[in-house]
Design a protein around this motif. Structure first.
Motif, PDB file in Angstrom:
ATOM      1  N   GLN A   1      -0.086   5.204  -0.590  1.00  0.00           N
ATOM      2  CA  GLN A   1      -0.864   5.347  -1.605  1.00  0.00           C
ATOM      3  C   GLN A   1      -2.321   5.969  -0.852  1.00  0.00           C
ATOM      4  O   GLN A   1      -2.317   6.660  -2.477  1.00  0.00           O
ATOM      5  N   LYS A   2      -3.001   6.230  -0.173  1.00  0.00           N
ATOM      6  CA  LYS A   2      -4.098   6.876  -0.541  1.00  0.00           C
ATOM      7  C   LYS A   2      -3.273   8.622  -0.676  1.00  0.00           C
ATOM      8  O   LYS A   2      -4.865   8.948  -0.618  1.00  0.00           O
ATOM      9  N   TYR A   3      -2.387   8.944  -0.100  1.00  0.00           N
ATOM     10  CA  TYR A   3      -1.737   9.942  -0.570  1.00  0.00           C
ATOM     11  C   TYR A   3      -1.574  10.751  -1.639  1.00  0.00           C
ATOM     12  O   TYR A   3      -0.571  11.373  -1.794  1.00  0.00           O
TER      13      TYR A   3
ATOM     14  N   THR B   1      -1.490  15.366   1.468  1.00  0.00           N
ATOM     15  CA  THR B   1      -1.421  15.391   3.379  1.00  0.00           C
ATOM     16  C   THR B   1      -1.521  15.563   4.017  1.00  0.00           C
ATOM     17  O   THR B   1      -1.801  17.146   3.711  1.00  0.00           O
TER      18      THR B   1
ATOM     19  N   ASP C   1       0.136  -0.987   0.088  1.00  0.00           N
ATOM     20  CA  ASP C   1       0.297   0.528   0.107  1.00  0.00           C
ATOM     21  C   ASP C   1       1.155   1.185  -0.521  1.00  0.00           C
ATOM     22  O   ASP C   1       0.345   2.678   1.001  1.00  0.00           O
ATOM     23  N   ASN C   2       2.042   1.066  -0.892  1.00  0.00           N
ATOM     24  CA  ASN C   2       2.664   2.074  -0.865  1.00  0.00           C
ATOM     25  C   ASN C   2       3.733   2.917  -2.042  1.00  0.00           C
ATOM     26  O   ASN C   2       2.985   1.821  -2.375  1.00  0.00           O
TER      27      ASN C   2
END
Length: 107
Positions: A22-24, A41, A6-7
């Motif tokens: 990844q969410k950022y 972020t 997840d990065n």
């Protein structure tokens, strides 16, 4: 079965690298292999990202790797000014946009 991490990892030729969740990270492909990387972020996480891209020269080599699926070779094109924003819930965050050009491999 292997899972995708997840990065997103960005690496310079010097060996310096940065690992971002990844969410950022948002990626937008443009014409001609241009890629816009948008970082959204919490303010405290942006300093490390901004520092990593500061001082890079246009056409400097850089790689990114999404979820440990393999490196993608690029050239650095530029970075937009850092923006500080507040979302609808009142959460403060930072927004930074970086432009890369994917290196086309010759067959």
């Amino acid at each position: 079965m292997s899972e995708i991490a997840d990065n997103v990892i960005f690496k310079k030729d010097s060996g310096e690298k940065i690992n971002v969740l990844q969410k950022y990270v948002g990626l937008k492909a443009r014409q001609g292999g241009i890629l816009t990387v948008n970082f959204r972020t919490p303010n405290e996480d942006m300093d490390q990202i901004k520092h990593f891209f500061e001082g890079m020269k246009a056409s400097e080599a850089i790689k990114y790797n999404i979820g440990e699926t393999g490196d993608v070779d690029c050239y650095f094109k530029g970075v937009a000014p850092l923006l500080k924003q507040i979302d609808e819930a009142g959460f403060e965050y930072s927004f930074l946009s970086v432009t890369l050009q994917e290196l086309k491999k010759r067959l």
